[in-house]
Design a protein around this motif. Structure first.
Motif, PDB file in Angstrom:
ATOM      1  N   LEU A  66     -13.914   6.631   4.336  1.00 10.52           N
ATOM      2  CA  LEU A  66     -12.828   7.508   3.933  1.00 10.52           C
ATOM      3  C   LEU A  66     -13.344   8.808   3.350  1.00 10.52           C
ATOM      4  N   ARG A 120       8.850   9.845   8.923  1.00 10.40           N
ATOM      5  CA  ARG A 120       7.865   8.905   8.432  1.00 10.40           C
ATOM      6  C   ARG A 120       8.131   7.498   8.912  1.00 10.40           C
ATOM      7  N   ASP A 137       4.586   7.219   3.622  1.00  7.06           N
ATOM      8  CA  ASP A 137       4.054   8.569   3.787  1.00  7.06           C
ATOM      9  C   ASP A 137       2.682   8.504   4.456  1.00  7.06           C
ATOM     10  N   LYS A 138       2.125   9.677   4.731  1.00  5.59           N
ATOM     11  CA  LYS A 138       0.883   9.722   5.498  1.00  5.59           C
ATOM     12  C   LYS A 138      -0.298   9.139   4.729  1.00  5.59           C
ATOM     13  N   TYR A 139      -0.265   9.245   3.401  1.00  3.25           N
ATOM     14  CA  TYR A 139      -1.375   8.711   2.624  1.00  3.25           C
ATOM     15  C   TYR A 139      -1.396   7.190   2.662  1.00  3.25           C
ATOM     16  N   GLU A 149       0.820  -1.212   0.000  1.00  2.83           N
ATOM     17  CA  GLU A 149       0.000   0.000   0.000  1.00  2.83           C
ATOM     18  C   GLU A 149       0.857   1.267   0.000  1.00  2.83           C
ATOM     19  N   GLN A 174      -7.134   3.175   7.630  1.00  2.83           N
ATOM     20  CA  GLN A 174      -8.419   3.802   7.368  1.00  2.83           C
ATOM     21  C   GLN A 174      -8.770   4.855   8.425  1.00  2.83           C
ATOM     22  N   HIS A 176      -8.461   9.378   9.052  1.00  5.73           N
ATOM     23  CA  HIS A 176      -8.436  10.633   8.323  1.00  5.73           C
ATOM     24  C   HIS A 176      -7.145  11.398   8.609  1.00  5.73           C
ATOM     25  N   ALA A 177      -6.905  12.391   7.779  1.00  3.51           N
ATOM     26  CA  ALA A 177      -5.682  13.179   7.922  1.00  3.51           C
ATOM     27  C   ALA A 177      -5.654  13.929   9.241  1.00  3.51           C
ATOM     28  N   MET A 195      -2.796   6.292   6.032  1.00  9.39           N
ATOM     29  CA  MET A 195      -4.243   6.520   6.068  1.00  9.39           C
ATOM     30  C   MET A 195      -4.995   5.397   5.363  1.00  9.39           C
ATOM     31  N   ARG A 196      -4.471   4.940   4.238  1.00  9.88           N
ATOM     32  CA  ARG A 196      -5.126   3.829   3.540  1.00  9.88           C
ATOM     33  C   ARG A 196      -4.970   2.526   4.304  1.00  9.88           C
TER      34      ARG A 196
END
Length: 397
Positions: free
Chosen positions: A254, A29, A46-48, A5, A55, A57-58, A51-52
């Motif tokens: 999401l 990171r 990374d943060k994305y 991911e 699950q 939020h930022a 987040m995925r």
């Protein structure tokens, strides 16, 4: 090695540990992932990707940013628990724990404790499959307890125990340094001792605020059953597989925090229909109460220390007031003596002037008596002033 991911997952080789440590120190990171078997894997994503993966939020991930200052927080989300307790910045799911800055000196013991507390499930299953019998006794009870407790609660317990022990250790260190310094200040008031106590009081105030925030967060969780129910990730995961939960729940989660909250309530409602334990938060409540009592005891120690500091300040102020009163008494004594001597000097100066007067002839004895009487009057005036001051309480008896 595999890409997962968007994040590159690879265990650090033993021979390149210093290089990995240097890289992790430079990068914000760096995470470590601990699975239910206790295995740790370094994750640089990374943060994305995070987040995925979990699950969230930022805004929730921003709470764990070491460059930003956020108070201690425990948040329950649909599939994760966001934990920000001092240096412990973690994301707990029903299957793994993600800890930020794994090579930090304060985080390393937490990782080691997680790996020790989370039993090697695969090894246990393998031993049972081979037909090996376990020795009866305490080990069976411990394994049984660990199997009954959800994974997220075991990870949460490790984090709470670590932060409570950390704050208790800081409190003990502060007490060890503060009490002797305060006792030394009471015996000898000096600039060095005053500055030392000032620094200790500042440190105590900061530590008290940190402990108070953790205590308030635990108290807030204990006061709200819905917030505690949000931390039952395994229960919500089981409820998500029921017919009530739609197949597009993850995508809607999401998309909007509000929708995610509605999905969470719907999942718990469906599970409550099946199992009838929606409001059963007794297990988590007992867990939180245990560490609430521990952090409350730490706060009581700091409160006692603050009261001791306040009592020492009052004692110092009393001593300073006493010294000030002594100086006032000395000033009054000298002023009274000066007034009495000035009268005597005035009489002596008048009769000691070298001016020819006819009445000075053959009256030398009178001058002696005048000087003697003036001295007696001055002494009597001094005694009267001091008696009046003592009567009014201006001078101690």
């Amino acid at each position: 090695m595999a890409a997962r991911e968007g994040g590159y997952v690879a265990p650090p080789p033993p021979e390149t540990a210093p290089a990995v440590k240097k890289k992790a120190a430079q990068s914000s990171r760096s995470w470590i992932v601990v699975d239910p078997s206790g295995q740790g894997t370094v994750l640089d994503a990374d943060k994305y990707a995070i987040m995925r993966r979990v699950q969230i939020h930022a805004r929730d991930l921003r709470i764990l940013d070491p460059l930003l200052s956020y108070p201690s927080t425990i948040l329950g989300r649909e599939r994760a628990i966001v934990l920000n307790l001092e240096h412990i910045k973690a994301i707990i799911t029903s299957e793994e724990v993600l800890l930020r800055d794994p090579l930090d000196e304060n985080v390393i013991p937490v990782v080691e404790e997680l790996q020790r507390r989370l039993p090697p499930v695969n090894a246990v299953c393998q031993c049972q499959g081979d037909g090996k019998e376990y020795q009866g006794g305490q080990n069976d009870v411990e394994v049984g307890d660990e199997d009954e407790s959800p994974f997220e609660f075991r990870a949460l317990e490790v984090a709470l125990e670590a932060i409570c022990s950390f704050l208790a250790a800081r409190t003990t260190e502060l007490e060890t340094a503060a009490y002797p310094a305060l006792d030394e200040l009471t015996s000898k008031i000096s600039s060095r001792n005053l500055d030392r106590v000032r620094k200790l009081k500042s440190a105590m105030t900061r530590l008290n605020a940190r402990v108070q925030k953790v205590r308030d967060e635990l108290e807030q969780l204990l006061d709200d059953d819905d917030d505690m129910a949000d931390l039952y990730l395994s229960r919500k995961l089981a409820g998500a597989s029921s017919p009530v939960s739609g197949s597009g729940a993850a995508n809607l989660f999401l998309a909007s925090p509000t929708v995610g909250s509605k999905i969470s309530r719907a999942s718990r409602a469906s599970l409550a229909t099946v199992r009838g334990d929606e409001n059963d938060v007794e297990e988590l409540e007992m867990l939180l109460e245990a560490y609430f009592m521990q952090i409350d005891g730490t706060l009581n120690k700091l409160t006692t220390l603050r009261e001791y500091i306040d009592d020492t300040e009052d004692y110092i102020n009393i001593q300073l007031d006493n010294h000030r009163n002594q100086l006032i008494q000395l000033e009054l004594f000298l002023s009274s003596g000066t007034v009495s001597l000035s009268i005597y000097s005035l009489v002596g100066a008048i009769f000691g002037m070298n001016i020819p007067y006819t009445w000075n002839d053959n009256h030398e004895y009178m001058f002696k008596w005048v000087v003697i009487i003036a001295g007696l009057v001055s002494a009597l005036l001094f005694v009267m002033i001091m008696s009046y001051a003592r009567h009014k309480g201006l001078v101690g008896s």
